[in-house]
Structures are given as C-alpha cells and as structure tokens.
Design a protein around this motif. Sequence first.
Motif, PDB file in Angstrom:
ATOM      1  N   LEU A   1       0.849  -1.190   0.000  1.00 32.03           N
ATOM      2  CA  LEU A   1       0.000   0.000   0.000  1.00 32.03           C
ATOM      3  C   LEU A   1       0.882   1.236   0.000  1.00 32.03           C
ATOM      4  O   LEU A   1       1.636   1.470   0.945  1.00 32.03           O
ATOM      5  CB  LEU A   1      -0.924   0.011   1.228  1.00 32.03           C
ATOM      6  N   VAL A   2       0.792   2.011  -1.061  1.00 33.24           N
ATOM      7  CA  VAL A   2       1.577   3.239  -1.207  1.00 33.24           C
ATOM      8  C   VAL A   2       0.603   4.386  -1.458  1.00 33.24           C
ATOM      9  O   VAL A   2      -0.284   4.280  -2.312  1.00 33.24           O
ATOM     10  CB  VAL A   2       2.573   3.135  -2.382  1.00 33.24           C
ATOM     11  N   THR A   3       0.767   5.468  -0.710  1.00 33.07           N
ATOM     12  CA  THR A   3      -0.103   6.636  -0.870  1.00 33.07           C
ATOM     13  C   THR A   3       0.729   7.852  -1.247  1.00 33.07           C
ATOM     14  O   THR A   3       1.686   8.198  -0.551  1.00 33.07           O
ATOM     15  CB  THR A   3      -0.878   6.934   0.430  1.00 33.07           C
ATOM     16  N   LEU A   4       0.375   8.485  -2.347  1.00 29.68           N
ATOM     17  CA  LEU A   4       0.991   9.739  -2.766  1.00 29.68           C
ATOM     18  C   LEU A   4       0.172  10.888  -2.187  1.00 29.68           C
ATOM     19  O   LEU A   4      -1.032  10.993  -2.459  1.00 29.68           O
ATOM     20  CB  LEU A   4       1.014   9.849  -4.289  1.00 29.68           C
TER      21      LEU A   4
ATOM     22  N   ARG B   1      -4.859  13.967  -0.711  1.00 26.76           N
ATOM     23  CA  ARG B   1      -4.218  15.108  -0.056  1.00 26.76           C
ATOM     24  C   ARG B   1      -3.811  14.789   1.376  1.00 26.76           C
ATOM     25  O   ARG B   1      -3.107  15.567   2.008  1.00 26.76           O
ATOM     26  CB  ARG B   1      -5.154  16.315  -0.084  1.00 26.76           C
ATOM     27  N   GLU B   2      -4.266  13.650   1.892  1.00 24.01           N
ATOM     28  CA  GLU B   2      -3.863  13.220   3.227  1.00 24.01           C
ATOM     29  C   GLU B   2      -3.732  11.701   3.232  1.00 24.01           C
ATOM     30  O   GLU B   2      -4.357  11.014   2.420  1.00 24.01           O
ATOM     31  CB  GLU B   2      -4.888  13.653   4.273  1.00 24.01           C
ATOM     32  N   PRO B   3      -2.911  11.150   4.122  1.00 23.36           N
ATOM     33  CA  PRO B   3      -2.786   9.690   4.186  1.00 23.36           C
ATOM     34  C   PRO B   3      -4.112   9.035   4.524  1.00 23.36           C
ATOM     35  O   PRO B   3      -4.974   9.621   5.186  1.00 23.36           O
ATOM     36  CB  PRO B   3      -1.752   9.477   5.300  1.00 23.36           C
ATOM     37  N   VAL B   4      -4.249   7.789   4.096  1.00 24.09           N
ATOM     38  CA  VAL B   4      -5.472   7.033   4.391  1.00 24.09           C
ATOM     39  C   VAL B   4      -5.449   6.514   5.824  1.00 24.09           C
ATOM     40  O   VAL B   4      -6.489   6.361   6.456  1.00 24.09           O
ATOM     41  CB  VAL B   4      -5.622   5.881   3.372  1.00 24.09           C
ATOM     42  N   GLY B   5      -4.266   6.225   6.335  1.00 19.47           N
ATOM     43  CA  GLY B   5      -4.157   5.779   7.723  1.00 19.47           C
ATOM     44  C   GLY B   5      -4.285   4.286   7.903  1.00 19.47           C
ATOM     45  O   GLY B   5      -4.545   3.813   9.008  1.00 19.47           O
ATOM     46  N   SER B   6      -4.098   3.506   6.848  1.00 24.16           N
ATOM     47  CA  SER B   6      -4.178   2.052   6.942  1.00 24.16           C
ATOM     48  C   SER B   6      -2.874   1.480   7.490  1.00 24.16           C
ATOM     49  O   SER B   6      -1.805   2.066   7.343  1.00 24.16           O
ATOM     50  CB  SER B   6      -4.448   1.439   5.566  1.00 24.16           C
ATOM     51  N   SER B   7      -2.994   0.323   8.076  1.00 29.25           N
ATOM     52  CA  SER B   7      -1.815  -0.376   8.567  1.00 29.25           C
ATOM     53  C   SER B   7      -0.912  -0.733   7.399  1.00 29.25           C
ATOM     54  O   SER B   7      -1.366  -1.217   6.361  1.00 29.25           O
ATOM     55  CB  SER B   7      -2.242  -1.647   9.305  1.00 29.25           C
ATOM     56  N   GLY B   8       0.386  -0.489   7.553  1.00 29.55           N
ATOM     57  CA  GLY B   8       1.343  -0.826   6.510  1.00 29.55           C
ATOM     58  C   GLY B   8       1.426   0.179   5.383  1.00 29.55           C
ATOM     59  O   GLY B   8       2.143  -0.049   4.400  1.00 29.55           O
ATOM     60  N   GLU B   9       0.739   1.301   5.508  1.00 30.47           N
ATOM     61  CA  GLU B   9       0.736   2.309   4.450  1.00 30.47           C
ATOM     62  C   GLU B   9       2.093   3.004   4.369  1.00 30.47           C
ATOM     63  O   GLU B   9       2.638   3.461   5.371  1.00 30.47           O
ATOM     64  CB  GLU B   9      -0.353   3.342   4.734  1.00 30.47           C
ATOM     65  N   LYS B  10       2.652   3.075   3.172  1.00 25.29           N
ATOM     66  CA  LYS B  10       3.874   3.824   2.914  1.00 25.29           C
ATOM     67  C   LYS B  10       3.483   5.140   2.246  1.00 25.29           C
ATOM     68  O   LYS B  10       2.946   5.157   1.133  1.00 25.29           O
ATOM     69  CB  LYS B  10       4.817   3.036   2.006  1.00 25.29           C
ATOM     70  N   VAL B  11       3.732   6.249   2.933  1.00 27.69           N
ATOM     71  CA  VAL B  11       3.322   7.563   2.443  1.00 27.69           C
ATOM     72  C   VAL B  11       4.488   8.238   1.735  1.00 27.69           C
ATOM     73  O   VAL B  11       5.597   8.311   2.277  1.00 27.69           O
ATOM     74  CB  VAL B  11       2.812   8.449   3.599  1.00 27.69           C
ATOM     75  N   VAL B  12       4.236   8.704   0.516  1.00 28.45           N
ATOM     76  CA  VAL B  12       5.224   9.444  -0.257  1.00 28.45           C
ATOM     77  C   VAL B  12       4.650  10.829  -0.546  1.00 28.45           C
ATOM     78  O   VAL B  12       3.618  10.948  -1.214  1.00 28.45           O
ATOM     79  CB  VAL B  12       5.551   8.732  -1.590  1.00 28.45           C
ATOM     80  N   GLU B  13       5.287  11.857  -0.005  1.00 25.42           N
ATOM     81  CA  GLU B  13       4.813  13.215  -0.273  1.00 25.42           C
ATOM     82  C   GLU B  13       5.361  13.685  -1.618  1.00 25.42           C
ATOM     83  O   GLU B  13       6.569  13.666  -1.854  1.00 25.42           O
ATOM     84  CB  GLU B  13       5.247  14.178   0.823  1.00 25.42           C
ATOM     85  N   VAL B  14       4.455  14.092  -2.480  1.00 26.73           N
ATOM     86  CA  VAL B  14       4.837  14.583  -3.799  1.00 26.73           C
ATOM     87  C   VAL B  14       5.138  16.071  -3.677  1.00 26.73           C
ATOM     88  O   VAL B  14       4.255  16.872  -3.351  1.00 26.73           O
ATOM     89  CB  VAL B  14       3.724  14.330  -4.830  1.00 26.73           C
ATOM     90  N   SER B  15       6.355  16.433  -3.937  1.00 27.02           N
ATOM     91  CA  SER B  15       6.775  17.831  -3.829  1.00 27.02           C
ATOM     92  C   SER B  15       6.588  18.540  -5.164  1.00 27.02           C
ATOM     93  O   SER B  15       6.493  17.906  -6.217  1.00 27.02           O
ATOM     94  CB  SER B  15       8.248  17.896  -3.416  1.00 27.02           C
ATOM     95  N   PRO B  16       6.556  19.869  -5.136  1.00 28.03           N
ATOM     96  CA  PRO B  16       6.551  20.615  -6.403  1.00 28.03           C
ATOM     97  C   PRO B  16       7.802  20.326  -7.215  1.00 28.03           C
ATOM     98  O   PRO B  16       8.795  19.788  -6.704  1.00 28.03           O
ATOM     99  CB  PRO B  16       6.502  22.075  -5.939  1.00 28.03           C
ATOM    100  N   LEU B  17       7.796  20.689  -8.467  1.00 29.69           N
ATOM    101  CA  LEU B  17       8.951  20.487  -9.331  1.00 29.69           C
ATOM    102  C   LEU B  17      10.082  21.433  -8.922  1.00 29.69           C
ATOM    103  O   LEU B  17       9.829  22.589  -8.557  1.00 29.69           O
ATOM    104  CB  LEU B  17       8.567  20.736 -10.788  1.00 29.69           C
ATOM    105  N   PRO B  18      11.307  20.976  -8.974  1.00 34.85           N
ATOM    106  CA  PRO B  18      12.428  21.847  -8.592  1.00 34.85           C
ATOM    107  C   PRO B  18      12.587  23.018  -9.563  1.00 34.85           C
ATOM    108  O   PRO B  18      12.369  22.896 -10.769  1.00 34.85           O
ATOM    109  CB  PRO B  18      13.642  20.908  -8.650  1.00 34.85           C
TER     110      PRO B  18
END
Length: 673
Positions: free
Chosen positions: A31-34, A141-158
């Motif tokens: 489980l991956v959340t952007l 726009r926010e994590p789902v909060g599930s067990s085992g969730e890997k959260v990846v914050e998407v940043s603006p472009l450099p």
Amino acid sequence: MPGNLPPETASFVGRERELGLLHGLLRGQRLVTLTGVGGVGKSRLALRAAANARPHRRDGVWWVELSPLRDPELLTATVAHALGLAHQSPRPLDEELCAWMADKELLLVLDTCEHLVAACRHLVGELLQSAPGLTVLITSREPVGSSGEKVVEVSPLPCDGPDSDALALFRARALAATPQAAAAFADPEGAAVALEVCRRLDGIPLALELAGARMRLWTLEQMAQRLGVRFDLLSDTTAARLPRHQTMRTAIGWSHELCEPVERLLWARLSVFTGDFDVAAARAVCSGGPLPAGRVERVLSGLVAKSVVRITRERGAGARYRMLDTIREYGQDWLAELGEVRTLADRHAHWYAALSQAAERGWLGPGQVDWYRRMTAEHAQLRTALEHLIGSDPAAALETAGALWFFWFSCGHVHEGRGFVERALSAAPPTGAAYTQGLWALGLTALVQGDLETARRVGEECARAAAALADPEPELRAAYLLAVAVLMPGDPVRALALAGPRARAGHGGRTSGPGWLLCRLATAYALCDLGRFEEAMHEAGGLREACAELGERWLRAYADYVLAVAALGLGHHGEAARHVRAMLSGKRLLGDRFGIALGLDLLAAAVAAMGDGELAARLLGTGHAWWRTVGRPQMGSPSLTALRDEGERQARAAIGDEAYENAFLGGASAPTG
C-alpha cells in the motif's frame, strides 16, 4: 494486457527520482499513498508509475477515479465496476470483490481519495487481507491511515536552474499555447525571467500550466511583473514565501481575475459537474443571465485555452470536458458567492433526469448502442443528479431511477441501481405510474441478482399497482417480472400462464413495447424448459424479427440465445452454435456481462455436442471467469446449471479429465475486459 489505464493527456515532464522510488516501492510494499497539495501532480505521477508497473502485474493495472464520487456507500461498486465486475448477486458486494480478487496479481490505483478517506481505509484493508497478490496505489491530499501504508509526499517540481523540471514544464505549456514563445525562452534573459516565474509559483505543476496558457497574450516580462504584484499583495510580510496550498489558491485566483466576466461566470457554474460533461449539458445547465445559451460553447473554448477546463475526448468523437478538482473547488466557492448553488444543482439534476427519460424512450430502437455509450459516459453525472433529487424532489428521483431500469438491468449496474431505486421508493408517495415503474425496476435488479423471492414479491406488488393504472404496458412489464421470477426456480408452466400468448392478449398493449417483447422472451424460454422446442423457436424467431424491425440489439441477442437453446434441444448442434455466436456478438457490443456468461455456457454445450471437447472446455473456463465477474453462477437456476453441466460431461467424455482441466484453466485465464 488486462487493465484500464487512461491515456496521458499531455506530455510528462521530470519526476525521474520519484518514478525510481515508486518503482521500488510498488514491488516491495502493498500500500503506497501519494500525498501533496492540490495541483502538485499526484495523479499524473501515479498514472506514469502505474504504466511502468504494468509489465510486472499478471492480472493488470486498474485505475479507479474517485473524484466524481460523493457517496461513500458507492465506493465498492465504483471499484468493482472499474475492474469489470457487474455484481449481480445478492451477496454483499465487498465480499464478492474480495472473493474475486483473492487469486489475482494486480495493481489497483485509487485516484483522489481525500474526501473518502474512512471508506477507502476500510475497503483497502479488506482487499489487502483477502488478496495476497494485490498492491494498492492511492493519491490523496492526506494519508489514508491504513496499517502498513507507505506515504510518499509529492513535492513541487524543482526550480533550481535553467535545466530544472519546473522550467521545462512551463516552457512546454507556453509553447503549446503559442509557438512564438520559443524565442523568449531561448534568450538567456528571458529564461531567467521564466525561472523567476517558476519560483514565484513554487514549482507547482498546475500553477505552471495556468501560467503557460497566458503566454498567448503576454510576454515573459509582463507575466513576471503582474504575477509579482499579485503575490506581493497577498503575501504575509513575516513569511519568506507563501505556503504551497496558498500559492496554488493564489495562482488560481490570479487566473480567475484574468478571465472575462462571462468566463468567470461559466467557471463557477461548471463546478456543478462531477466528472466530465459535454457541450449540450453545459449549455442547458449553465446558461442564463449574461450568459445566453448561444455563447456557452465559445466561452467554454476560452476556458479551455486558459487551461481552466480540459478536453478529455476530442471533438471528432463527441467532445467531453472536465475541470481538475482544485480548479472546480475554486469555482464552487464562487458559485456560493453568487448564491446559485441550489439553482445550478436543480438544473443539473433535471437535465440528467430528462436525459434518462429520453434514453428509456430510445432504448428499444436503432440508437440503443449509442444510448448505452452515452449513459455509460454520463454515469458520474447520473449519480450526482439522483443524489440531489432524492433529497430535493423525491417524485423526480423515482421517475429517474425507474426510467434507468435498462441501465441497471442491462448495462451491469445492478447493485447500484437497486440501492437508488430502493431509496427513491422509500422517499416518494406509494402511488401512480412512477411508483409502479420503480417497483418494476427494483424487481429487475433483484431478478438479475438471483434474489428470486424478492423479485416474486415485488412482482406481485407491481402487478397490483399496474392494474390500477388502466395502462397495458405496466401490466405486461409486471407479468414478465413475475414470469421470470417463477421460471428461474423451475416452474415454466406458471411462467407460461403469466407471460404466454393468451396472457399477453388479455393485457393488450403495443406489440413493440418493452413489456410485450420481454413477455415473448419469457414465453420462449419457458417453452424450452418444457421441451416444446419447435414452439420455442417460433416464439423466439418472432421476437427476433420484431427486434430487428426496431433496430434493437440487446433483446434480439436474447432471442438468439433462446433459438440456440431450442436448436440444441432438437439436436441441431451447428445451428445452435451459429445462433449463440450471434447472441455473443450483440452482448459484447453492449457490455452485457451476464449475457456473455450465459452465452459462453451455451456455446460450450453446442460444441461439446459436436465432439470438440477441447474448445468446449476452454469456453467453459472462459464462462467461469465471466460468471465470477457477474456474481452467482447460472443464477442458481436448475435449467441453466443442467445445461452447463451437460456441456462439461460431454467435453470430459471426449478428451478425458486431464485434457479437460488444462483447457478449462486456459480458458479461465483469458481476460474478461
């Protein structure tokens, strides 16, 4: 390769680091959340990452767009439909989905979940527990909060130099707006100004796209100057720069200010649409006051040019448009400021209610396939309209839910349709034609789910209500419902008494109406069950001719099915195969998964009777896969089950058990999309 990834609508810029990270995570995490602010590019990144992952997923990559969905209760149905599950079983849908997915190796992408976090957390938890080969990628726009969730914050472009991704995106969108911008970006001073624009906009992709669209009117210097004034006015003097969500809102507000007044008005009014829409709907719902209907399309084109609205399907195929969520939310705020929220919601709902009525009138006719495609495209809008009408105009809600019987019954939306019809029936007065039609629609959904007791009970109530209307069409429809409700459990004699020629003549009515034609179908199948195959062929042949005269395909295919059953019963195996192949052609054209599953069982029986055990086994395997997407195999009907079992018996006898199992498994692995 199975799956349903949407096409990328614009060139993809940058994100090499993020794509590399996701490549590894999607192979090791379940489980991956952007996450990230609106407009930062979560969906675009997820789409590209999902496309890259496709070769590694045996059962495909499946995209579920949740932005238009407002009712959490419909989340499971939305996911199931995207995966190709029609769900025509009375079992809870989440159980069906978990069971179907248990042995799959696939990537499921849930796009835009922030308004459905709790429902997504619950469903994803169930699916991951049931399906060890499943990986889920979420954008929110926010994590789902599930067990085992890997959260990846998407940043603006450099925005760190002349080779930065932000500048590349800004340049690409500016050149798309006007090729003349190339010279400005090629000049070192111009490139420096462009880079400053990117920094002002925090490298947020949507903000850069909106700015790029303005390049058809301004030079880079003019843009930097005006953008600087706008941000300086709104910046907190104690902060070095605006928070990113405020940057996005400011950039959208800036684009809003630069629109003509009539464009701002249309922007606000278009926010009533969930998902995509066409010009006719925009014209009907959004015109009025300073925006006459004749100007809507031209103003809409102006919003497309400014990147406020996007084209999701090109004009040659019947153009459809949509707003990104962040832009739509801004429009909703302005619609509230204008005091038009209720007015526009009413217009929207009644436009789609009228469309539903028109679709019902045209369903049994030459435009059937076009209506199927049109209503499928409008699915999100139909949901929104029904939700609004149930709370604001229960009578109109019932009329609309009842008019959509063909969409629920014939196009694979049984679970959802039953829910809407039940809610509409409970909210509206229990009298009149709309109530009778609603009962009939409810009975049809129960029928296809195999909930035959409910179908019979509702059919009896529908017959009583129809008798009070002095209109033969509702009586014929009720007769069909009751006939099939008793036919499927094994009472063809009673079905014939309810829907046969004598019963039809007693009701009267149009011989080309849905009720009469459906009664002919029930009659033909009942005759098959009674072994009266010659009579069944006569009845089904007459039904097929009537449908051909109307230009109708869905019911005609079922006439072909009965002709095949009767031919098989008479020992005409080649003729049976020809009829069922014609039936399957019609069912595939209309996406009738239930009909396809039925047809594959019958074709297997026909080819097994001709001695081709291997093909029969493959067809039975493919049919098994299709039944899994539908729900209860063979609807629990004794006659349908006996037909399927006889095909298997003959196939095994022809090629042996081991060869049968191998061919069956080969057929079962065939895609059902």
